[in-house]
Design an enzyme around this catalytic site. Structure first.
Site, PDB file in Angstrom:
ATOM      1  CE  LYS A 102       6.123 -38.471  17.840  1.00 13.93           C
ATOM      2  NZ  LYS A 102       5.476 -37.216  17.636  1.00 13.93           N
TER       3      LYS A 102
ATOM      4  CE1 TYR B 202      11.968 -36.557  10.709  1.00 15.32           C
ATOM      5  CE2 TYR B 202      12.164 -38.153  12.506  1.00 15.32           C
ATOM      6  CZ  TYR B 202      11.587 -37.023  11.962  1.00 15.32           C
ATOM      7  OH  TYR B 202      10.610 -36.368  12.660  1.00 15.32           O
TER       8      TYR B 202
ATOM      9  NE  ARG C   2       4.888 -30.904  22.518  1.00 14.29           N
ATOM     10  CZ  ARG C   2       4.925 -29.634  22.144  1.00 14.29           C
ATOM     11  NH1 ARG C   2       4.132 -28.749  22.749  1.00 14.29           N
ATOM     12  NH2 ARG C   2       5.740 -29.225  21.202  1.00 14.29           N
TER      13      ARG C   2
ATOM     14  CE  LYS D 135       3.536 -36.502  20.090  1.00 15.98           C
ATOM     15  NZ  LYS D 135       3.141 -35.383  19.233  1.00 15.98           N
TER      16      LYS D 135
ATOM     17  CB  CYS E 259      -0.415 -30.025  21.167  1.00 11.75           C
ATOM     18  SG  CYS E 259       1.333 -30.498  21.068  1.00 11.75           S
TER      19      CYS E 259
ATOM     20  CB  CYS F  93       2.889 -27.883  18.974  1.00 14.64           C
ATOM     21  SG  CYS F  93       3.467 -29.203  17.903  1.00 14.64           S
TER      22      CYS F  93
ATOM     23  CD  GLU G 171      -4.636 -41.974  25.359  1.00 17.36           C
ATOM     24  OE1 GLU G 171      -5.446 -41.849  24.425  1.00 17.36           O
ATOM     25  OE2 GLU G 171      -4.379 -41.052  26.158  1.00 17.36           O
TER      26      GLU G 171
ATOM     27  CB  CYS H 157      -0.259 -31.193  16.025  1.00 18.51           C
ATOM     28  SG  CYS H 157       0.021 -31.040  17.815  1.00 18.51           S
TER      29      CYS H 157
END
Ligand code: PBG
Length: 328
Positions: A252, A317, A221, A199, A134, A126, A237, A124
């Site tokens: 996501k 994470y 975005r 996304k 992006c 960004c 998509e 990406c």
């Protein structure tokens, strides 16, 4: 199946009676091999700067990234996704496809020390553009087709540095095809693409943008990321990305989109990744720190729910904590 009431013949509590029974009949279980751990990488040496909105997550210099990889290996987490924060940003995100860019250097370093580690690179612009969008901005609008050329260059540059999986997160139309063609043309026909297919434009990315220093400097975005009211469009998509050559598709964020994950799983015979994003992590951490809920319990519940919804792999994470809990 008949839906006639048949109590007392049927009692679902019978199989919940003991821990051993519950374990035996649990439908979904997690493994450290399900996780991909995100790393935020900065220039310099011995940098380990905590991200204030993401407790226990850091911006790391490459030497510390290698230490992190060692820890991950011990926990059986053998996959990382890399995000780079360059020293210099410009209009066209030059740092994203520079041979001595932060991701290129980090990928080479990880693959040299940990050849078995699966290195996924986020493709990406960004984090590398001065405006934080992006893609290439022309008259205040992100130009799709000009952006494709740069993304293709970035993907090839990551593959040349040794990336195992290329993961485009920009949401331009046609990027999977453009990247597939560029990879194939440069001798990387065996490098898989994990497409951030569905996304959404999401408030849950807030903490990430602090971590990656990638907040857009104007606007938002929404002209490229998806509207969160849409699910049919997510399927379109995904179809397009599969047709263009995606090997893995992604939904996501994860938690507010479990229905989209399930729908994708039911519709397509392709590996599905879900990204348990920064805001989803920070919410649990914040509540746990306040003593409002049990962080460990909720972490495992959250990750299991994502897998139960249909995800084959999860970017999270929580990977280290969850892997440590799985060992107990
Ligand atoms: C880059 C990118 C973003 C995330 C992953 N790749 C941010 C964005 O689109 O603004 C978000 C990940 C997270 O919140 O954990 N485009």
């Amino acid at each position: 199946m008949s839906t006639q009431p048949n109590f007392p013949i049927t009692r679902l509590r019978r199989l919940r009676k003991t821990a051993a029974l519950r374990d035996m009949f649990r439908e979904t279980s997690l493994s450290a091999a399900d996780f991909i751990y995100p790393l935020f990488i900065v220039e310099g040496e011995n940098v380990k700067k905590e991200i204030s909105s993401m407790p226990d997550q850091y911006q790391l210099s490459i030497d510390n990234v290698l230490r992190e990889c060692e820890e991950l290996t011990k926990l059986n987490v053998n996959s990382v996704i890399l995000f780079g924060i360059p020293n210099e940003k410009d209009e066209v995100g030059t740092g994203a496809y520079a041979d001595d860019g932060i991701i290129q250097k980090a990928t080479r370093a990880i693959k040299e020390r940990f050849p078995e580690m699966i290195v996924v690179t986020d493709v990406c612009l960004c984090e590398y553009t001065s405006h934080g969008h992006c893609g290439v901005v022309e008259n205040g609008y992100v130009d799709n087709d000009k952006t494709l050329e740069l993304l293709a260059k970035e993907a090839v540059s990551h593959a040349q540095s040794g990336a195992d999986i290329i993961a485009p997160s920009d949401m331009m139309d046609g990027r999977i095809g453009a990247i597939r063609t560029a990879l194939d043309g440069n001798g990387f026909s065996d490098t898989p693409i994990m497409a951030y297919s569905a996304k959404y434009s999401s408030g849950f990315y807030g903490p990430f943008r602090e971590a990656a220093e990638s907040t857009p400097q104007f606007g938002d975005r929404k002209t490229y990321q998806m509207d969160f009211g849409n699910s049919d469009e997510a399927m379109r998509e995904i179809v397009l990305d599969i047709q263009e050559g995606a090997d893995i598709v992604m939904v996501k964020p994860a938690l507010s989109y479990l229905d989209v994950i399930r729908r994708a799983k039911d519709n397509f015979n392709i590996p599905i990744c879900a990204y348990n994003v920064s805001g989803e992590y920070s919410m649990v951490k914040a509540a746990a720190r306040n003593g409002w809920l049990d962080g460990e319990k909720v972490t495992m519940e959250v990750l299991t729910s994502i897998k139960r919804a249909g995800a084959d792999v999860i970017i999270t994470y929580f990977a280290k904590e969850a892997a440590a809990l799985l060992r107990k």
